[in-house]
Structures are given as C-alpha cells and as structure tokens.
Write a protein that holds these residues in place. Structure first.
Motif, PDB file in Angstrom:
ATOM      1  N   ALA A  44       0.812  -1.220   0.000  1.00 31.70           N
ATOM      2  CA  ALA A  44       0.000   0.000   0.000  1.00 31.70           C
ATOM      3  C   ALA A  44       0.847   1.272   0.000  1.00 31.70           C
ATOM      4  O   ALA A  44       0.599   2.218   0.751  1.00 31.70           O
ATOM      5  CB  ALA A  44      -0.991   0.004   1.158  1.00 31.70           C
ATOM      6  N   SER A  45       1.835   1.308  -0.886  1.00 31.86           N
ATOM      7  CA  SER A  45       2.688   2.495  -0.988  1.00 31.86           C
ATOM      8  C   SER A  45       1.878   3.704  -1.420  1.00 31.86           C
ATOM      9  O   SER A  45       0.893   3.589  -2.151  1.00 31.86           O
ATOM     10  CB  SER A  45       3.800   2.255  -2.022  1.00 31.86           C
ATOM     11  N   THR A  46       2.329   4.865  -0.986  1.00 32.50           N
ATOM     12  CA  THR A  46       1.673   6.116  -1.351  1.00 32.50           C
ATOM     13  C   THR A  46       2.546   6.973  -2.271  1.00 32.50           C
ATOM     14  O   THR A  46       2.166   8.079  -2.623  1.00 32.50           O
ATOM     15  CB  THR A  46       1.300   6.919  -0.087  1.00 32.50           C
ATOM     16  N   ASP A  47       3.714   6.454  -2.646  1.00 31.78           N
ATOM     17  CA  ASP A  47       4.585   7.173  -3.574  1.00 31.78           C
ATOM     18  C   ASP A  47       4.455   6.545  -4.966  1.00 31.78           C
ATOM     19  O   ASP A  47       3.419   5.991  -5.296  1.00 31.78           O
ATOM     20  CB  ASP A  47       6.033   7.170  -3.069  1.00 31.78           C
ATOM     21  N   HIS A  48       5.478   6.588  -5.766  1.00 39.67           N
ATOM     22  CA  HIS A  48       5.427   6.080  -7.145  1.00 39.67           C
ATOM     23  C   HIS A  48       5.944   4.639  -7.273  1.00 39.67           C
ATOM     24  O   HIS A  48       6.311   4.206  -8.361  1.00 39.67           O
ATOM     25  CB  HIS A  48       6.167   7.025  -8.089  1.00 39.67           C
ATOM     26  N   THR A  49       5.932   3.885  -6.188  1.00 40.08           N
ATOM     27  CA  THR A  49       6.377   2.486  -6.212  1.00 40.08           C
ATOM     28  C   THR A  49       5.612   1.678  -7.247  1.00 40.08           C
ATOM     29  O   THR A  49       6.205   0.915  -8.023  1.00 40.08           O
ATOM     30  CB  THR A  49       6.222   1.854  -4.813  1.00 40.08           C
ATOM     31  N   HIS A  71      -1.584  -2.051   3.883  1.00 39.81           N
ATOM     32  CA  HIS A  71      -0.349  -1.861   4.653  1.00 39.81           C
ATOM     33  C   HIS A  71      -0.438  -2.608   5.980  1.00 39.81           C
ATOM     34  O   HIS A  71      -1.237  -2.268   6.850  1.00 39.81           O
ATOM     35  CB  HIS A  71      -0.093  -0.373   4.893  1.00 39.81           C
ATOM     36  N   GLU A  72       0.380  -3.661   6.079  1.00 38.61           N
ATOM     37  CA  GLU A  72       0.417  -4.450   7.312  1.00 38.61           C
ATOM     38  C   GLU A  72       1.840  -4.687   7.800  1.00 38.61           C
ATOM     39  O   GLU A  72       2.047  -5.419   8.751  1.00 38.61           O
ATOM     40  CB  GLU A  72      -0.274  -5.806   7.097  1.00 38.61           C
ATOM     41  N   GLY A  73       2.816  -4.121   7.125  1.00 37.88           N
ATOM     42  CA  GLY A  73       4.198  -4.262   7.563  1.00 37.88           C
ATOM     43  C   GLY A  73       4.994  -5.263   6.738  1.00 37.88           C
ATOM     44  O   GLY A  73       4.445  -6.090   6.020  1.00 37.88           O
ATOM     45  N   VAL A  74       6.314  -5.174   6.881  1.00 36.17           N
ATOM     46  CA  VAL A  74       7.226  -5.961   6.060  1.00 36.17           C
ATOM     47  C   VAL A  74       7.089  -7.461   6.309  1.00 36.17           C
ATOM     48  O   VAL A  74       7.189  -8.259   5.372  1.00 36.17           O
ATOM     49  CB  VAL A  74       8.686  -5.489   6.251  1.00 36.17           C
ATOM     50  N   SER A  75       6.857  -7.881   7.524  1.00 34.99           N
ATOM     51  CA  SER A  75       6.748  -9.321   7.803  1.00 34.99           C
ATOM     52  C   SER A  75       5.561  -9.945   7.086  1.00 34.99           C
ATOM     53  O   SER A  75       5.678 -11.013   6.480  1.00 34.99           O
ATOM     54  CB  SER A  75       6.631  -9.576   9.299  1.00 34.99           C
ATOM     55  N   LYS A  76       4.415  -9.282   7.145  1.00 33.95           N
ATOM     56  CA  LYS A  76       3.230  -9.817   6.464  1.00 33.95           C
ATOM     57  C   LYS A  76       3.414  -9.777   4.953  1.00 33.95           C
ATOM     58  O   LYS A  76       2.989 -10.695   4.248  1.00 33.95           O
ATOM     59  CB  LYS A  76       1.985  -9.045   6.875  1.00 33.95           C
ATOM     60  N   ALA A  77       4.055  -8.743   4.438  1.00 39.37           N
ATOM     61  CA  ALA A  77       4.308  -8.656   3.003  1.00 39.37           C
ATOM     62  C   ALA A  77       5.243  -9.776   2.559  1.00 39.37           C
ATOM     63  O   ALA A  77       5.012 -10.429   1.539  1.00 39.37           O
ATOM     64  CB  ALA A  77       4.901  -7.297   2.649  1.00 39.37           C
ATOM     65  N   ARG A  78       6.289 -10.030   3.319  1.00 37.04           N
ATOM     66  CA  ARG A  78       7.233 -11.101   2.993  1.00 37.04           C
ATOM     67  C   ARG A  78       6.535 -12.462   3.050  1.00 37.04           C
ATOM     68  O   ARG A  78       6.696 -13.303   2.165  1.00 37.04           O
ATOM     69  CB  ARG A  78       8.417 -11.055   3.940  1.00 37.04           C
ATOM     70  N   ASN A  79       5.743 -12.696   4.077  1.00 35.12           N
ATOM     71  CA  ASN A  79       5.021 -13.962   4.202  1.00 35.12           C
ATOM     72  C   ASN A  79       4.023 -14.144   3.062  1.00 35.12           C
ATOM     73  O   ASN A  79       3.817 -15.258   2.586  1.00 35.12           O
ATOM     74  CB  ASN A  79       4.323 -14.060   5.557  1.00 35.12           C
ATOM     75  N   TYR A  80       3.411 -13.061   2.629  1.00 34.56           N
ATOM     76  CA  TYR A  80       2.492 -13.112   1.493  1.00 34.56           C
ATOM     77  C   TYR A  80       3.232 -13.585   0.243  1.00 34.56           C
ATOM     78  O   TYR A  80       2.735 -14.409  -0.520  1.00 34.56           O
ATOM     79  CB  TYR A  80       1.871 -11.738   1.285  1.00 34.56           C
ATOM     80  N   ALA A  81       4.436 -13.074   0.048  1.00 37.96           N
ATOM     81  CA  ALA A  81       5.246 -13.489  -1.102  1.00 37.96           C
ATOM     82  C   ALA A  81       5.630 -14.960  -0.991  1.00 37.96           C
ATOM     83  O   ALA A  81       5.558 -15.709  -1.968  1.00 37.96           O
ATOM     84  CB  ALA A  81       6.487 -12.615  -1.221  1.00 37.96           C
TER      85      ALA A  81
END
Length: 89
Positions: A44-49, A71-81
C-alpha cells in the motif's frame, strides 16, 4: 542428460520504495543466475512504487507485480510473497 537450473523466488516487500526500487531491480538483473521470479509485494505504498513496478513488469515477465495489499508491515508482506512463491526462496 540436460540439467535445469532450479527456479529461485526473490521476494521484495515494497513500501514507499519508489526512489530505490529501480536500483534494486537493476542489481537483481545484473546477477549471473537468471532462472528466477521476482515477487514484488506493494504494501500500500503512497509514492510512485506502483509505477516503477509496472514499468519493470512490462520489460520482464519474471516480475510478478500483481501482489498489492493493505499496509500491514514488512513481515506480512514477505510472508504473502512466500505463500505465492513458485521457486525456492
């Protein structure tokens, strides 16, 4: 007997990394090992990612850009991947 290099999954959690993501991806593509997929999880980036991800995904189908989440944080994003990886991480 032909041997195939195993598929490797590269997980890149991204939250407002638009300024750094291009350099990161260019570094990955310069590696000698080329049998990989890149799972970019835009947290959930708010820039141009998202625009940087889309640009690179158009150029190389090893980038899997369809992972966007709240946006739930890096750990949840990594686990999602990890849950969506096809190769070894």
């Amino acid at each position: 007997m032909a041997t195939h290099a195993p598929l490797v999954t590269i997980s890149i959690p991204a939250y407002n990394l638009g300024s750094y993501l291009e350099k990161t991806l260019n570094s990955v593509f310069k590696q000698t090992y080329q049998n990989f997929e890149i799972l970019l999880v835009d947290d959930a980036s708010t820039d141009h990612t998202a625009e940087v991800i889309a640009k690179f995904a158009e150029q190389d189908d090893r980038i899997k850009p369809h992972f966007f989440k709240e946006h739930e944080g890096v750990s949840k994003a990594r686990n999602y991947a990890i849950d969506n990886a096809r190769g070894g991480i």
